[in-house]
Design a protein around this motif. Structure first.
Motif, PDB file in Angstrom:
ATOM      1  N   ALA A  68      41.344  50.519  43.539  1.00  0.00           N
ATOM      2  CA  ALA A  68      40.131  50.434  43.111  1.00  0.00           C
ATOM      3  C   ALA A  68      38.983  50.926  44.295  1.00  0.00           C
ATOM      4  O   ALA A  68      38.182  51.617  43.896  1.00  0.00           O
ATOM      5  N   LYS A  69      39.344  50.456  45.294  1.00  0.00           N
ATOM      6  CA  LYS A  69      38.582  50.940  46.542  1.00  0.00           C
ATOM      7  C   LYS A  69      38.602  52.713  46.632  1.00  0.00           C
ATOM      8  O   LYS A  69      37.493  53.219  46.863  1.00  0.00           O
ATOM      9  N   LYS A  70      40.033  52.947  46.460  1.00  0.00           N
ATOM     10  CA  LYS A  70      40.029  54.377  46.616  1.00  0.00           C
ATOM     11  C   LYS A  70      39.332  55.177  45.399  1.00  0.00           C
ATOM     12  O   LYS A  70      38.665  56.256  45.678  1.00  0.00           O
ATOM     13  N   LEU A  71      39.426  54.592  44.202  1.00  0.00           N
ATOM     14  CA  LEU A  71      38.713  55.029  43.119  1.00  0.00           C
ATOM     15  C   LEU A  71      37.132  55.036  43.264  1.00  0.00           C
ATOM     16  O   LEU A  71      36.430  56.218  43.087  1.00  0.00           O
ATOM     17  N   ARG A  72      36.729  54.038  43.880  1.00  0.00           N
ATOM     18  CA  ARG A  72      35.320  54.017  44.083  1.00  0.00           C
ATOM     19  C   ARG A  72      34.762  55.187  44.925  1.00  0.00           C
ATOM     20  O   ARG A  72      33.808  55.632  44.998  1.00  0.00           O
ATOM     21  N   SER A  73      35.544  55.225  46.095  1.00  0.00           N
ATOM     22  CA  SER A  73      35.325  55.989  47.201  1.00  0.00           C
ATOM     23  C   SER A  73      35.331  57.581  46.403  1.00  0.00           C
ATOM     24  O   SER A  73      34.542  58.441  46.826  1.00  0.00           O
ATOM     25  N   HIS A  74      36.514  57.889  45.798  1.00  0.00           N
ATOM     26  CA  HIS A  74      36.706  59.373  45.273  1.00  0.00           C
ATOM     27  C   HIS A  74      35.338  59.456  44.432  1.00  0.00           C
ATOM     28  O   HIS A  74      35.071  60.649  44.494  1.00  0.00           O
ATOM     29  N   PHE A  75      35.248  58.663  43.539  1.00  0.00           N
ATOM     30  CA  PHE A  75      34.066  59.154  42.598  1.00  0.00           C
ATOM     31  C   PHE A  75      32.508  59.011  43.164  1.00  0.00           C
ATOM     32  O   PHE A  75      31.479  59.725  42.728  1.00  0.00           O
ATOM     33  N   LYS A  76      32.377  58.273  44.154  1.00  0.00           N
ATOM     34  CA  LYS A  76      31.215  58.313  45.044  1.00  0.00           C
ATOM     35  C   LYS A  76      30.933  59.681  45.530  1.00  0.00           C
ATOM     36  O   LYS A  76      29.790  60.182  45.673  1.00  0.00           O
ATOM     37  N   SER A  77      32.035  60.118  46.133  1.00  0.00           N
ATOM     38  CA  SER A  77      32.044  61.682  46.800  1.00  0.00           C
ATOM     39  C   SER A  77      31.424  62.757  45.555  1.00  0.00           C
ATOM     40  O   SER A  77      31.043  63.728  45.920  1.00  0.00           O
ATOM     41  N   LYS A  78      31.838  62.024  44.178  1.00  0.00           N
ATOM     42  CA  LYS A  78      31.342  63.142  43.065  1.00  0.00           C
ATOM     43  C   LYS A  78      30.183  63.056  42.490  1.00  0.00           C
ATOM     44  O   LYS A  78      29.667  63.315  41.670  1.00  0.00           O
ATOM     45  N   GLY A  79      29.255  61.632  43.153  1.00  0.00           N
ATOM     46  CA  GLY A  79      27.976  61.438  42.618  1.00  0.00           C
ATOM     47  C   GLY A  79      27.983  60.228  41.578  1.00  0.00           C
ATOM     48  O   GLY A  79      26.828  59.846  41.108  1.00  0.00           O
ATOM     49  N   LEU A  80      29.134  59.695  41.397  1.00  0.00           N
ATOM     50  CA  LEU A  80      29.424  58.545  40.441  1.00  0.00           C
ATOM     51  C   LEU A  80      29.640  57.179  41.125  1.00  0.00           C
ATOM     52  O   LEU A  80      30.684  57.012  41.785  1.00  0.00           O
ATOM     53  N   LYS A  81      28.392  56.610  41.207  1.00  0.00           N
ATOM     54  CA  LYS A  81      28.537  55.350  42.014  1.00  0.00           C
ATOM     55  C   LYS A  81      28.819  54.138  40.966  1.00  0.00           C
ATOM     56  O   LYS A  81      28.532  53.677  40.020  1.00  0.00           O
ATOM     57  N   LEU A  82      30.077  53.415  41.528  1.00  0.00           N
ATOM     58  CA  LEU A  82      30.615  52.256  40.783  1.00  0.00           C
ATOM     59  C   LEU A  82      30.144  51.046  41.646  1.00  0.00           C
ATOM     60  O   LEU A  82      30.193  51.025  43.069  1.00  0.00           O
ATOM     61  N   PRO A  83      30.030  49.850  40.945  1.00  0.00           N
ATOM     62  CA  PRO A  83      29.731  48.655  41.664  1.00  0.00           C
ATOM     63  C   PRO A  83      30.958  48.414  42.739  1.00  0.00           C
ATOM     64  O   PRO A  83      32.204  48.771  42.497  1.00  0.00           O
ATOM     65  N   ASP A  84      30.552  47.802  43.921  1.00  0.00           N
ATOM     66  CA  ASP A  84      31.392  47.399  45.250  1.00  0.00           C
ATOM     67  C   ASP A  84      32.711  46.486  44.561  1.00  0.00           C
ATOM     68  O   ASP A  84      33.662  46.722  45.269  1.00  0.00           O
ATOM     69  N   ASN A  85      32.354  45.754  43.690  1.00  0.00           N
ATOM     70  CA  ASN A  85      33.442  44.823  42.999  1.00  0.00           C
ATOM     71  C   ASN A  85      34.144  45.424  41.839  1.00  0.00           C
ATOM     72  O   ASN A  85      34.815  44.807  41.057  1.00  0.00           O
ATOM     73  N   TRP A  86      33.767  46.735  41.540  1.00  0.00           N
ATOM     74  CA  TRP A  86      34.542  47.290  40.125  1.00  0.00           C
ATOM     75  C   TRP A  86      36.015  47.286  40.416  1.00  0.00           C
ATOM     76  O   TRP A  86      36.645  47.620  41.378  1.00  0.00           O
ATOM     77  N   THR A  87      36.669  47.101  39.345  1.00  0.00           N
ATOM     78  CA  THR A  87      38.111  47.249  39.022  1.00  0.00           C
ATOM     79  C   THR A  87      38.537  48.067  37.970  1.00  0.00           C
ATOM     80  O   THR A  87      37.635  48.613  37.133  1.00  0.00           O
ATOM     81  N   VAL A  88      39.776  48.635  38.271  1.00  0.00           N
ATOM     82  CA  VAL A  88      40.300  49.310  37.024  1.00  0.00           C
ATOM     83  C   VAL A  88      40.196  48.887  35.834  1.00  0.00           C
ATOM     84  O   VAL A  88      39.870  49.616  34.579  1.00  0.00           O
ATOM     85  N   ALA A  89      40.227  47.463  35.619  1.00  0.00           N
ATOM     86  CA  ALA A  89      40.125  46.737  34.228  1.00  0.00           C
ATOM     87  C   ALA A  89      38.835  46.786  33.719  1.00  0.00           C
ATOM     88  O   ALA A  89      38.598  46.441  32.383  1.00  0.00           O
ATOM     89  N   GLN A  90      37.756  47.309  34.317  1.00  0.00           N
ATOM     90  CA  GLN A  90      36.503  47.107  33.922  1.00  0.00           C
ATOM     91  C   GLN A  90      35.759  48.528  33.441  1.00  0.00           C
ATOM     92  O   GLN A  90      35.046  49.101  33.912  1.00  0.00           O
TER      93      GLN A  90
END
Length: 771
Positions: free
Chosen positions: A415-437
């Motif tokens: 989940a952390k790596k996905l959040r970082s990946h999408f943040k670099s593309k301008g998609l901001k996910l909550p810090d506690n987001w998981t794949v199940a959400q």
């Protein structure tokens, strides 16, 4: 007997120059009549006319004085040309600047606020008469033939005639409002088609802009409508990232096993050697007296072990960690105890019982420890060590023991790596987001796409210098303040709040023209009926009053002087020609003829037109024109009154000739660039610092740029802008203002008309007719 005759070349030169001078002077005279006779001219047009007239007058006076140059100054060609040039350099500036100085300093600047206000009213009445909005009883004025030379001459002088009667304003006080309202209305309505045509062009321009705006809105809406598709695309990236991450994790596991195998190959034999040495130490120094030597043997083996195991990169590992642990069953313990009891004759059994009785284990063991040289054993023990697991987790972020994709998918590191990946593309996910959400992920995509659409929209609007919201209707688009401001900039004084560009002629008249007529009439009446103090120097209407004073005083003066110079010059031409071709025997009596000519011709010029040229405005002794001339006689002097009367009779004869000259030579239009240059260095330039804020705003609008494109139905048509120097080209940039545009083509009648070009894009579609 010698005569004081000047050289032939000199007399011939003066004849030619005098003849040529008549052309620009006649053009000025006709332009003055045509311009002022149609109403109060624009300040720029009047300035252009004034400067042109003063420049030509300077040449005319110079030529008149050239006749009086001494014979010795023109005896030789070179000396004569220098004398003529010197005379021109001396006389021309005096005449050019002197006319302006005398008029400004003696008539305009010293004028009172009352005179300026009355001059404004006189100009208004002249304009009203020119536009046929008022009738003067007893005035033989043919409004159907407004542009006849006689009518234009009368109207050009009418303002001065009105100004001469100080009681006129009081006599028609009750009709002021009607006169001004009719004047403003007629002025607006006579240009209705032009105003509506310009307004229609504004509609065409706004339609193009709205279509572009609507296309941008469509693009914006399409972006928002595809949010679900975009979310699916982003979620595919999630799945792809997880799939790729799982593959990388498995590769990392294999790499870690390889590292363990390498360590097992390298350090397994050394660990095995350590245990072997320990056993040898025990066997070699098994006696109690050899305890110290046994311990030293242990220490040497342990030191070598420590040195080797630290090189493995996992820190110090206890030697027992590497031993093979085996479970010992109760049966095996019992069998061993019995065997030992038999072999020792029961002694072992007794000791075992005593040990158990005192809390010992009685020699019974549940574990057995062994060491081996098998590399596979050491590989497994390396992989099982916590430090080796920590090394893997530090490198990958994951524990080494994940063996299922679902576990990997739900891990926090994923989940952390996905959040970082999408943040670099301008998609901001909550810090506690998981794949199940998934729903939270969809909301983040919605936010990102919406923000992108809004940013793209704002950028597109910024390029058009707008900040409109999307999805405005055509009506809402027109009523937006920013669009209204652009419409106001284009329409100038005609702008009304809430104007729409799609009104028909009826709505345009009702909502635009009529309110403007009322507004202008109110403004005009406020100026005419307000405090005279506002016309004083430095006040609101000072410049307006001075300009009105110029428009009613200067035309009669300029027209009379110009006309007199033309007639005087023209009267001298026959004498000059006769002087060149007369036979020698006639030269003795020529001086007498010349003297008579100089004395009689001015008198004839001043008397003949009034005595023998019929004029419909003065033929009745009881006509209003004669009444006004009497008022001029009373208020000023008989000379000025006679000059106006003489001009009324003589001017209509010359006016058509000047128009023909201009039609062929275009001197007046081509003088425009030089006129602008002379205006910059003119003395006593009209001060505009005291203009009202509205006048300054209007001047600002005038200086804006316009992009001109001329189209025509004829092939191979040619466009010329007669009052500027640069050649026309499609899409040329010009300052907004009035332009004399000519369109011609082979086999078609030439089109020529003045056009007001306002700020923005101006497309003229000129239809030419066949000859």
């Amino acid at each position: 007997m010698k005569t004081n005759t000047k050289p032939f070349w000199w007399r011939y030169l003066l004849l030619i120059l005098a003849t040529l001078y008549l052309i620009p002077e006649a053009i000025f005279n006709s332009q003055l009549v045509s311009l002022v006779g149609l109403g109060t001219p624009d300040a720029k047009d009047l300035e252009h006319l004034e400067i042109y007239g003063r420049a030509v007058s300077g040449v005319g006076v110079s030529l008149l004085l050239a006749d009086f140059l001494p014979k010795s100054w023109v005896a030789k060609f070179g000396r004569g040309m220098i004398s003529l040039a010197a005379l021109l350099c001396l006389v021309w500036p005096v005449v050019f600047y002197g006319q302006k100085y005398v008029i400004e300093k003696t008539l305009i600047e010293p004028s009172t606020a009352e005179q300026r206000q009355f001059a404004t009213y006189s100009a208004a009445l002249r304009d009203a008469l020119a536009m046929n909005t008022i009738k003067v009883n007893g005035l033989d004025y043919d409004s159907a033939d407004l542009k006849s030379s006689e009518n234009l001459t009368f109207l050009a002088l009418f303002g001065g005639l009105l100004y001469s009667d100080a009681a006129l304003s009081d006599n028609i006080e009750q009709d002021k409002r009607k006169i001004i309202a009719a004047l403003v209305q007629k002025n607006a309505y006579q240009d209705f088609d032009k105003h509506y045509h310009d307004y229609s062009q504004l509609y065409d321009e706004l339609v193009v802009k709205y279509k572009s705006y609507a296309q941008g809105s469509k693009k914006y809406n399409h972006t928002l409508a595809t949010i679900n598709e975009r979310e699916q695309g982003y979620w595919q990236q999630v799945e792809q990232e997880i799939h790729d991450g799982w593959g990388q994790y498995q590769k990392a596991q294999k790499a870690h096993i390889t590292k363990a195998s390498a360590r097992a190959q390298k350090y397994g034999p050394k660990i095995y050697d350590y245990h072997k040495r320990i056993n040898k130490c025990s066997d070699r120094y098994e006696k109690s007296s050899q305890k110290d030597r046994r311990n030293r043997c242990y220490e040497r083996a342990s030191a070598d072990y420590r040195s080797n195991i630290l090189k493995a990169g996992l820190g110090y590992i206890e030697p027992d960690y590497w031993l093979i642990v085996e479970d010992i069953s109760a049966t095996e313990n019992a069998a061993g105890s019995i065997l030992m009891g038999v072999l020792t004759g029961g002694v072992y059994t007794a000791l075992q019982a005593a040990s158990l009785a005192t809390g010992g284990d009685g020699g019974l063991k549940d574990k057995r420890y062994k060491y081996t040289d098998d590399p596979d054993h050491y590989q497994v023990r390396f992989l099982q060590h916590p430090n080796f697991h920590s090394m893997f987790e530090k490198e990958t972020g994951y524990p080494f023991t994940i063996d299922d994709l679902m576990v990997f998918r739900s891990h926090e590191t994923t989940a952390k790596k996905l959040r970082s990946h999408f943040k670099s593309k301008g998609l901001k996910l909550p810090d506690n987001w998981t794949v199940a959400q998934r729903s939270i992920f969809a909301a983040a995509v919605h936010t990102k796409v919406t923000a992108q659409a809004n940013a793209s929209w704002r950028q597109e609007m910024a390029q058009r210098k707008l900040s409109l919201e999307p999805n405005l209707s055509w009506v809402q688009f027109q009523l937006e303040p920013q669009i209204q401001a652009r419409i106001a900039n284009r329409m100038g004084d005609l702008y009304v709040k809430g104007i729409r560009a799609d009104w028909n002629k009826k709505n345009f008249k009702e909502h635009v023209l009529d309110p403007n007529v009322a507004k202008r009439a109110d403004r005009y009446m406020a100026m005419l009926t307000g405090s005279q103090g506002k016309f004083a120097d430095g006040e609101k209407y000072a410049q307006y009053g001075k300009q009105a004073l110029r428009s009613v005083i200067i035309p009669p003066i300029s027209m009379s002087l110009s006309l007199f110079l033309i007639c005087l010059t023209f009267s001298k031409l026959p004498l000059k020609l006769w002087q060149l071709i007369m036979p020698p025997q006639a030269k003795q009596g020529f001086s007498v003829i010349a003297l008579l000519n100089k004395l009689l011709m001015p008198a004839i010029i001043l008397i003949v037109p009034v005595m023998f040229v019929s004029n419909s405005f003065t033929k009745d002794t009881q006509s209003p024109v004669n009444y006004f001339l009497e008022k001029v006689d009373e208020s000023s002097n008989p000379v000025f009154s006679y000059a106006i009367r003489w001009t009324l009779h003589a001017q209509p004869l010359l006016h058509p000739l000047g128009l023909k000259f201009e039609e062929h030579f275009h001197l007046y239009q081509q003088f425009s660039p030089l006129s602008h240059a002379l205006a910059k260095v003119d003395i006593l330039r009209h001060d505009t610092t005291n203009l009202s804020a509205k006048q300054q705003k209007r001047n600002y609008v005038v200086t804006q740029k316009t992009k001109l494109t001329v189209q025509s139905n004829a092939a191979n048509f040619t466009v010329r802008i007669m009052n500027i120097g640069p050649k026309y080209k499609h899409g040329m940039i010009l300052k907004s203002g009035r332009y004399d545009i000519q369109v011609s083509a082979p086999g078609y009648r030439t089109y020529r008309r003045w056009h007001q070009l306002d700020a923005g894009e101006k497309n003229l579609n000129i239809t030419l007719t066949h000859q």
